[in-house]
Scaffold this motif. Sequence first.
Motif, PDB file in Angstrom:
ATOM      1  N   ILE A 116       0.295  -3.563  16.996  1.00  0.00           N
ATOM      2  CA  ILE A 116       1.542  -3.338  16.591  1.00  0.00           C
ATOM      3  C   ILE A 116       1.187  -2.068  15.388  1.00  0.00           C
ATOM      4  O   ILE A 116       0.327  -2.307  14.661  1.00  0.00           O
ATOM      5  N   ILE A 117       1.865  -1.067  15.853  1.00  0.00           N
ATOM      6  CA  ILE A 117       1.814   0.111  14.587  1.00  0.00           C
ATOM      7  C   ILE A 117       2.923   0.747  14.194  1.00  0.00           C
ATOM      8  O   ILE A 117       3.791   1.167  15.236  1.00  0.00           O
ATOM      9  N   PRO A 118       3.369   0.724  13.109  1.00  0.00           N
ATOM     10  CA  PRO A 118       4.605   1.420  12.541  1.00  0.00           C
ATOM     11  C   PRO A 118       4.549   3.072  12.940  1.00  0.00           C
ATOM     12  O   PRO A 118       3.558   3.626  12.816  1.00  0.00           O
ATOM     13  N   ARG A 137       2.658  -1.283  20.643  1.00  0.00           N
ATOM     14  CA  ARG A 137       3.994  -1.801  20.146  1.00  0.00           C
ATOM     15  C   ARG A 137       4.182  -1.077  19.041  1.00  0.00           C
ATOM     16  O   ARG A 137       3.867  -1.407  17.843  1.00  0.00           O
ATOM     17  N   ALA A 138       5.115  -0.010  19.402  1.00  0.00           N
ATOM     18  CA  ALA A 138       5.503   0.619  17.861  1.00  0.00           C
ATOM     19  C   ALA A 138       6.738  -0.126  17.159  1.00  0.00           C
ATOM     20  O   ALA A 138       7.542  -0.564  17.898  1.00  0.00           O
ATOM     21  N   ILE A 166      -2.416  -6.065  13.842  1.00  0.00           N
ATOM     22  CA  ILE A 166      -1.365  -5.018  13.282  1.00  0.00           C
ATOM     23  C   ILE A 166      -2.225  -3.920  12.778  1.00  0.00           C
ATOM     24  O   ILE A 166      -3.386  -4.206  11.949  1.00  0.00           O
ATOM     25  N   LEU A 167      -1.901  -2.662  12.890  1.00  0.00           N
ATOM     26  CA  LEU A 167      -2.587  -1.673  12.267  1.00  0.00           C
ATOM     27  C   LEU A 167      -1.845  -0.809  11.410  1.00  0.00           C
ATOM     28  O   LEU A 167      -0.767  -0.381  12.044  1.00  0.00           O
ATOM     29  N   ILE A 168      -2.153  -0.751  10.214  1.00  0.00           N
ATOM     30  CA  ILE A 168      -1.206   0.193   9.146  1.00  0.00           C
ATOM     31  C   ILE A 168      -2.042   1.200   8.508  1.00  0.00           C
ATOM     32  O   ILE A 168      -3.497   1.199   8.496  1.00  0.00           O
ATOM     33  N   THR A 169      -1.451   2.296   8.015  1.00  0.00           N
ATOM     34  CA  THR A 169      -2.097   3.215   7.173  1.00  0.00           C
ATOM     35  C   THR A 169      -1.578   3.238   5.722  1.00  0.00           C
ATOM     36  O   THR A 169      -0.239   3.056   5.558  1.00  0.00           O
ATOM     37  N   ASN A 170      -2.414   2.831   4.813  1.00  0.00           N
ATOM     38  CA  ASN A 170      -1.805   2.538   3.581  1.00  0.00           C
ATOM     39  C   ASN A 170      -2.837   3.243   2.353  1.00  0.00           C
ATOM     40  O   ASN A 170      -3.856   2.769   2.188  1.00  0.00           O
ATOM     41  N   PRO A 171      -2.262   4.407   1.628  1.00  0.00           N
ATOM     42  CA  PRO A 171      -1.006   5.152   2.158  1.00  0.00           C
ATOM     43  C   PRO A 171      -0.943   5.897   3.291  1.00  0.00           C
ATOM     44  O   PRO A 171      -1.897   6.015   3.895  1.00  0.00           O
TER      45      PRO A 171
END
Length: 413
Positions: A116-118, A137-138, A166-171
């Motif tokens: 899952i990636i935003p 999965r967007a 789940i894969l996120i980039t922050n910032p």
Amino acid sequence: MQISINANRCEPSPMRKFHPYAVEAEKQGKKIYHLNIGQPDLPTPQAYFDAVRSFDRKTLAYAESPGMPVLIDAVRGYYHELGVDLEPNDVLITTGGSEALLMTCLSILDPYTEVIIPEPYYPNYTTFVHAAGGVIRALPTNPWEGYRYAKRERIESLITKNTRAILITNPGNPTGVVLDQAEMRMITDIAKEHNLYLICDEVYREFCYDDKFGVPTMAHFRDIDENLVIIDSASKRFSACGARVGCVVTRNKELQAALLKFCQSRLSVATIDQIGAAALYSVGQDFFRQSKEEYRRRRNTVVSRLRQIPGVVVEEPMGAFYLMASLPVDDTDKFQYWLLEHFDYQGDTVMFAPGAPFYETPGKGINEVRIAYVLKQADLERAMDVLAAGISEYQRQVMHLTPAAADEPSKSR
């Protein structure tokens, strides 16, 4: 002869695919303002070059596959300053953050398992996931909500029996979204409750423009040690993209062992770059403060100038050095080709990254762009002038819009 299914699933980089057209434009005498690639123009700290110049071994040998102890200790010292204590085995040095992401995907994904990636997201995530046979999965967002995605119901609605991570980039890259502590806690809870990996790409950690965010890292949440994988890099933090030194940080011993196999298969990260990168971690906090303030000024310039262009939709990013904007054009990919091949404004043109490749969902992002505000102030102001002129001329020549129609706000698809 046949190319693999996984390779065919990957797409060219939207940041680099226009390079041949840029070369031709420059041959025609055009000056190009490059807003397409996140290549900081701030000077790399002298400590890197001093360390490389002082390298005095007679043989340039392989380094250790997990990384040189001097660099691992430097990374651990950096995290200690953030209030995070790591063991040596918790850090594996990689050839940039890109290799860290690729090795992580290869270590946790099987064919048809899901991440899952935003969206919009860094397009190379597609390459890394697809290379491992996985599926994205967007998690949808949009410009009018500032691309924010940290909603429990939205995330959990995407979880299936095939979900691995789940894969996120922050910032965030490309949106500049920064998660607050409550949002970070909520996402870690979801990962823990559903037994998922949480892959956090934190390479822009130092670039948060609201002090309330501090220097964010998921590593503070110790109850998800088995779930958490942090992707880190020296590239953006120290304006040292060419060094190609990153790392994977995880306390999951089974995952460490899997990652080490890939580290050993590529032998080692370049010895000289590791020595130089280790020296970078000696740089003081003044470097980070000055860098952040410079990017804050650049962000303010680009946002204010974009808001003066009729039909542009843009939110102020809170971190990193990118923003997404919706332009009043029919197709930003086509618009970029046109800017390079058929347009100049007093001899100048501009490059950005078209938005569609930042999305998994077909049809989204067609009239959006990612802009990297990595040029000095005067160049950014000139680039915005050129972009505004280019939009106006493109609307007239290609879209055949009257001035009144061109002023109507565009809608992101």
